[in-house]
Design a protein around this motif. Sequence first.
Motif, short mmCIF file in Angstrom:
data_model
loop_
_atom_site.label_atom_id
_atom_site.label_comp_id
_atom_site.label_asym_id
_atom_site.label_seq_id
_atom_site.Cartn_x
_atom_site.Cartn_y
_atom_site.Cartn_z
N MET A 99 0.84 -1.19 0.00
CA MET A 99 0.00 0.00 0.00
C MET A 99 0.87 1.23 0.00
SD MET A 99 -3.22 -0.40 2.40
CE MET A 99 -4.26 -1.81 2.30
N ALA A 100 0.45 2.20 -0.75
CA ALA A 100 1.18 3.47 -0.77
C ALA A 100 0.68 4.36 0.37
CB ALA A 100 0.96 4.17 -2.10
N ARG A 101 1.59 5.03 1.01
CA ARG A 101 1.24 6.03 2.02
C ARG A 101 0.98 7.32 1.26
NH1 ARG A 101 -0.38 6.51 7.05
NH2 ARG A 101 0.73 4.58 7.37
N VAL A 102 -0.25 7.85 1.33
CA VAL A 102 -0.63 9.05 0.59
C VAL A 102 -0.74 10.21 1.57
CG1 VAL A 102 -2.36 10.11 -0.90
CG2 VAL A 102 -1.87 7.66 -1.10
N LEU A 103 -0.05 11.31 1.24
CA LEU A 103 -0.05 12.51 2.06
C LEU A 103 -0.66 13.66 1.27
CD1 LEU A 103 3.66 12.22 3.26
CD2 LEU A 103 1.63 11.35 4.43
N ALA B 40 -2.24 0.69 -4.42
CA ALA B 40 -2.10 1.17 -5.80
C ALA B 40 -0.78 0.65 -6.37
CB ALA B 40 -2.13 2.68 -5.86
N ARG B 41 -0.80 0.28 -7.65
CA ARG B 41 0.40 -0.23 -8.31
C ARG B 41 1.18 0.87 -9.03
NH1 ARG B 41 -3.58 -4.26 -9.96
NH2 ARG B 41 -3.83 -2.82 -11.67
N SER B 42 0.48 1.97 -9.36
CA SER B 42 1.14 3.06 -10.08
C SER B 42 0.46 4.37 -9.67
CB SER B 42 1.01 2.87 -11.59
OG SER B 42 -0.34 3.01 -11.98
N LEU C 280 10.09 14.81 -6.87
CA LEU C 280 9.02 15.33 -7.71
C LEU C 280 8.93 14.54 -9.00
CD1 LEU C 280 9.45 19.18 -7.23
CD2 LEU C 280 7.65 17.73 -6.29
N VAL C 281 7.72 14.21 -9.41
CA VAL C 281 7.49 13.47 -10.64
C VAL C 281 6.43 14.20 -11.46
CG1 VAL C 281 8.15 11.24 -9.66
CG2 VAL C 281 5.76 11.94 -9.62
N SER C 282 6.48 14.05 -12.76
CA SER C 282 5.48 14.68 -13.61
C SER C 282 4.77 13.67 -14.50
CB SER C 282 6.12 15.77 -14.47
OG SER C 282 7.15 15.23 -15.26
N LEU C 283 5.24 12.43 -14.49
CA LEU C 283 4.64 11.37 -15.30
C LEU C 283 4.18 10.24 -14.39
CD1 LEU C 283 7.39 11.22 -18.06
CD2 LEU C 283 5.20 12.41 -18.18
N ASP C 284 3.49 9.27 -14.98
CA ASP C 284 3.09 8.10 -14.23
C ASP C 284 4.35 7.31 -13.85
OD1 ASP C 284 1.44 6.19 -13.06
OD2 ASP C 284 1.31 5.02 -14.91
N VAL C 285 4.37 6.82 -12.63
CA VAL C 285 5.47 5.97 -12.17
C VAL C 285 4.88 4.78 -11.42
CG1 VAL C 285 7.15 7.85 -11.98
CG2 VAL C 285 5.75 7.27 -10.02
N ASP C 286 5.61 3.67 -11.42
CA ASP C 286 5.21 2.51 -10.63
C ASP C 286 5.44 2.81 -9.16
OD1 ASP C 286 4.49 1.02 -12.86
OD2 ASP C 286 6.48 0.13 -13.06
N LEU C 287 4.57 2.26 -8.32
CA LEU C 287 4.70 2.42 -6.88
C LEU C 287 5.08 1.10 -6.24
CD1 LEU C 287 1.48 4.54 -6.19
CD2 LEU C 287 3.82 5.37 -6.55
N ARG C 288 5.93 1.16 -5.25
CA ARG C 288 6.28 -0.01 -4.45
C ARG C 288 5.28 -0.11 -3.30
NH1 ARG C 288 10.94 2.94 -4.05
NH2 ARG C 288 10.69 2.83 -1.81
N ASP D 44 5.80 0.10 -0.28
CA ASP D 44 6.14 1.06 0.78
C ASP D 44 6.35 2.48 0.25
OD1 ASP D 44 8.47 0.56 -0.62
OD2 ASP D 44 9.75 0.53 1.16
N SER D 45 5.86 2.78 -0.94
CA SER D 45 6.03 4.12 -1.51
C SER D 45 5.25 5.16 -0.72
CB SER D 45 5.56 4.17 -2.96
OG SER D 45 6.48 3.53 -3.81
N GLU D 46 5.79 6.36 -0.72
CA GLU D 46 5.11 7.51 -0.14
C GLU D 46 4.79 8.47 -1.29
OE1 GLU D 46 6.36 9.90 3.58
OE2 GLU D 46 7.16 10.99 1.85
N VAL D 47 3.52 8.84 -1.39
CA VAL D 47 3.07 9.76 -2.44
C VAL D 47 2.52 11.01 -1.76
CG1 VAL D 47 1.53 10.11 -4.40
CG2 VAL D 47 2.50 7.83 -3.96
N ALA D 48 3.09 12.15 -2.09
CA ALA D 48 2.64 13.42 -1.51
C ALA D 48 2.11 14.31 -2.62
CB ALA D 48 3.80 14.12 -0.80
N PHE D 49 0.92 14.84 -2.40
CA PHE D 49 0.33 15.80 -3.33
C PHE D 49 0.49 17.18 -2.70
CE2 PHE D 49 -1.88 11.84 -4.43
CZ PHE D 49 -1.66 11.82 -5.80
N LEU D 50 1.13 18.07 -3.43
CA LEU D 50 1.53 19.38 -2.90
C LEU D 50 0.80 20.49 -3.64
CD1 LEU D 50 5.27 18.43 -3.12
CD2 LEU D 50 3.88 18.35 -1.06
N PRO D 51 -0.04 21.25 -2.96
CA PRO D 51 -0.72 22.36 -3.61
C PRO D 51 0.25 23.53 -3.80
CG PRO D 51 -1.22 22.40 -1.29
CD PRO D 51 -0.37 21.16 -1.54
N PRO D 52 -0.16 24.53 -4.57
CA PRO D 52 0.68 25.71 -4.71
C PRO D 52 0.91 26.35 -3.32
CG PRO D 52 -1.25 25.85 -6.13
CD PRO D 52 -1.40 24.63 -5.30
#
Length: 79
Positions: free
Chosen positions: A1-5, A23-25, A57-65, A67-75
Amino acid sequence: MARVLLFGRLADVAGWRERDIPARSLADLRGRLAAEDPALFEALQGPAVRTAVDQQLVSLDVDLRPDSEVAFLPPMSGG
């Protein structure tokens, strides 16, 4: 599972700041968020919202492990 922030107004829209989501990606994750919360998905589509996967920082689709951490950052504004 990805840790989503979520930060700033994105967390306000969602009503949460941190969750584990399977999520896988990055595209898979966005699809799951869209199905669960259309308002959050719309907020994530903003042109200045950035995405970081494992603190890069990423701008394209990437595979997630699992233990991945995904952060969504507003302006950010400063002053």
